[in-house]
Design an enzyme around this catalytic site. Structure first.
Site, PDB file in Angstrom:
ATOM      1  CD  GLU A 265      89.235  15.301   4.295  1.00 22.44           C
ATOM      2  OE1 GLU A 265      90.027  14.435   3.857  1.00 22.44           O
ATOM      3  OE2 GLU A 265      89.594  16.299   4.924  1.00 22.44           O
ATOM      4  CB  CYS A 302      93.096  15.079   2.842  1.00 24.12           C
ATOM      5  SG  CYS A 302      92.759  16.790   3.257  1.00 24.12           S
TER       6      CYS A 302
END
Length: 530
Positions: A265, A302
């Site tokens: 990720e 994020c």
């Protein structure tokens, strides 16, 4: 619990001899004791050998024993009490309330996977019974279940020192699948990592798990992380971090004689769409909510809203004014590490100095380690023409893209890379436009949300925390929620095995009482008789 700076390899604590690293107090930049010894290649080999030896034993533990192990990890993390919270606050600069909330999320995540294991549905047990009478050819007996892929390497993230680190979602889902885990701790919070690692070690001992089910390594350079991914005993990798770091690990994994998946990720700017009717009706209300999301945790999420897209006009300019006022009032915040802060400052400077970008506002000034929020704006044509404007700036900065019309907004969306989230703010009059945009949004993001912001990531059964590259390396997966376990499983089919030699999950009579499909149809959970 005294911090020693030791590696945790199986049930042993070993002094690393390959260089040293210190945690840095985020608020002051001062080094913290103790020194953590870096792992050597010999230490890595020992950890991988233990994990490989433990694999078959661990994956064959009963569902209840594995679930109890996950629950025990959560209990031991909670038992660390204030020691864990205080060390984490010092190392990361994050506020105590945030860390306490993240601890609850981490323990809740472990409980979710324990529940998933007890249910047994993740095994995906399927039975196609033999049909010897079928013409022209008899049908064989076929049965399928998922098994663990093997030992997993996990790289802790800097921005979530608990929920995406040593006992975070990658570790929890891999252990739930039946995979031993070797964690490469993040250098930004080694003390926090060591405390949580000891909690896992204690839980493994308490639950009678094989020694190699868990190890924790510190790395004073990049050598050990790279060697860990290259080791043939590692069968999958979980990573949360930068695009550069994730892609580097992907290349190492792909170059192995036996390539393995890297579930990374990485990078996302998480567009926020302000559709016309919503912008006209609620610009003053949306602006402070947006800035609150932007500045949450110094923007070190994020899913931080790093991009705003809207059709230009009086309503957008009013939104900009309200958002700029909120940004100016935002206090400076300490970032996780001096390196992250320096990278943020460089990213903001690159945008601010770009000929096609206008600086609308910056937050209050702070000390040399604190970040000021930043709000900037550009035109749609400039955004499409200059790909550097689409680069992620990790921190509390966002770029507004002024689009002359809805068609141009569509073009801007098409120019984007893959995203973790796309948020759309809409009112009743925006429904046709949103419906027209939705197919494109689905192609671009792993999660689409309405009238909110992506900075809250619920841990549940329907969550997707993933997306097309570079949001993640594999758009089919999620690193949060129940489906995260699927990354560390693979299916095995069994043909014409005698019932007594079959794994219990796919035996006739269903002795484990797990969900089964017979000829594709869900069977009753009570024992059946195939």
């Amino acid at each position: 619990m005294q911090l020693t700076g030791h590696l945790l390899i199986g049930q042993s604590a070993i002094a690393g001899q390959n260089g040293t690293l210190h945690a840095i107090a985020a608020a002051t930049g001062e080094p913290l004791d103790p020194a953590f010894g870096g792992a050597s290649l010999h230490d890595l080999d020992t950890a991988c050998a233990l994990a490989d030896d433990a694999f078959d034993t661990y994956r064959d533990t009963s569902l209840e024993a594995r679930a109890a192990f996950l629950d025990a990890i959560g209990r031991h993390i909670m038992a660390l009490g204030d020691e864990l919270i205080e060390r984490c606050v010092i190392e990361t600069g994050l506020p105590r309330a945030r860390i306490e909330g993240e601890r609850g999320r981490t323990v809740g995540q472990l409980a979710l996977f324990a529940s998933l294991v007890r249910d047994g549905g993740f095994l995906d047990a399927r039975i196609d019974p033999a049909r010897p009478e079928r013409k022209p050819l008899p049908r064989v007996d076929l049965r399928l279940r998922n098994i663990a892929v093997g030992p997993v390497a996990v790289f802790g993230a800097s921005n979530f020192p608990l929920a995406f680190s040593v006992a975070g979602g990658d570790t929890a889902s891999a252990l739930a699948a039946g995979c031993p885990v070797i964690v490469k701790a993040h250098s930004a919070h080694p003390g926090t990592s060591a405390l949580v690692g000891r909690a896992i070690q204690q839980a493994a001992r308490e639950c009678g798990m094989p020694a190699g089910v868990f190890s924790l390594l510190f790395d004073a350079s990049r050598e050990i992380g790279q060697a860990l991914v290259a080791d043939p005993r590692i069968k999958a990798v979980g990573f949360t971090g930068s695009r550069r770091g994730g892609v580097a690990l992907m290349h190492i994994a792909a170059a192995r004689p036996e390539p393995i998946p890297v579930y990374a990720e990485m990078s996302s700017i998480n567009p926020v769409l302000l559709l016309p009717a919503a912008l006209d009706a609620r610009h003053d209300a949306i602006a402070p909510q947006f800035v609150a999301s932007l500045t949450l945790g110094a923007g070190q999420f994020c899913t931080n809203p790093g991009l705003v897209l809207a059709v230009d006009g009086p309503a957008l300019r009013a939104f900009e004014e309200a958002a700029a006022a909120a940004v100016r009032a935002a206090p400076a915040q300490t970032m996780l590490t001096p390196h992250i802060h320096a990278s943020y400052e460089q990213g903001v400077a690159a945008l601010r100095d770009h000929a096609a970008v206008e600086l609308l506002a910056q937050g209050a000034e702070g000390n040399r380690l604190q970040a000021r929020a930043a709000l900037l704006a550009t035109s749609a044509e400039a955004f499409i023409t200059h790909p550097e404007l689409r680069d992620e700036v990790f921190g509390p900065a966002s770029l507004i893209v002024r689009c002359p019309d809805a068609d141009t907004l569509h073009r801007v969306l098409k120019s984007l890379e893959g995203q973790l989230t796309i948020a759309a703010h809409l009112a009743d009059g925006d429904a046709p436009l949103f419906a027209a945009l939705r197919p494109l949004l689905e192609r671009k993001a792993g999660r689409i949300l309405v009238n909110g912001f992506g900075t809250g990531v619920e841990v549940g059964h329907a969550m997707v925390h993933g997306g097309p590259f570079p949001a993640t390396s594999d758009t089919r997966t999620t690193s949060v929620g129940a489906r995260a376990i699927e990354r560390f499983l693979r299916p095995v089919s069994y043909q014409d095995l005698p019932d007594a030699l079959l794994p219990e999950a796919i035996r006739s009579g269903n002795p484990l009482n797990v969900p089964q499909r017979i000829d594709g149809v869900p069977a009753p959970r009570e024992a059946n008789h195939v």
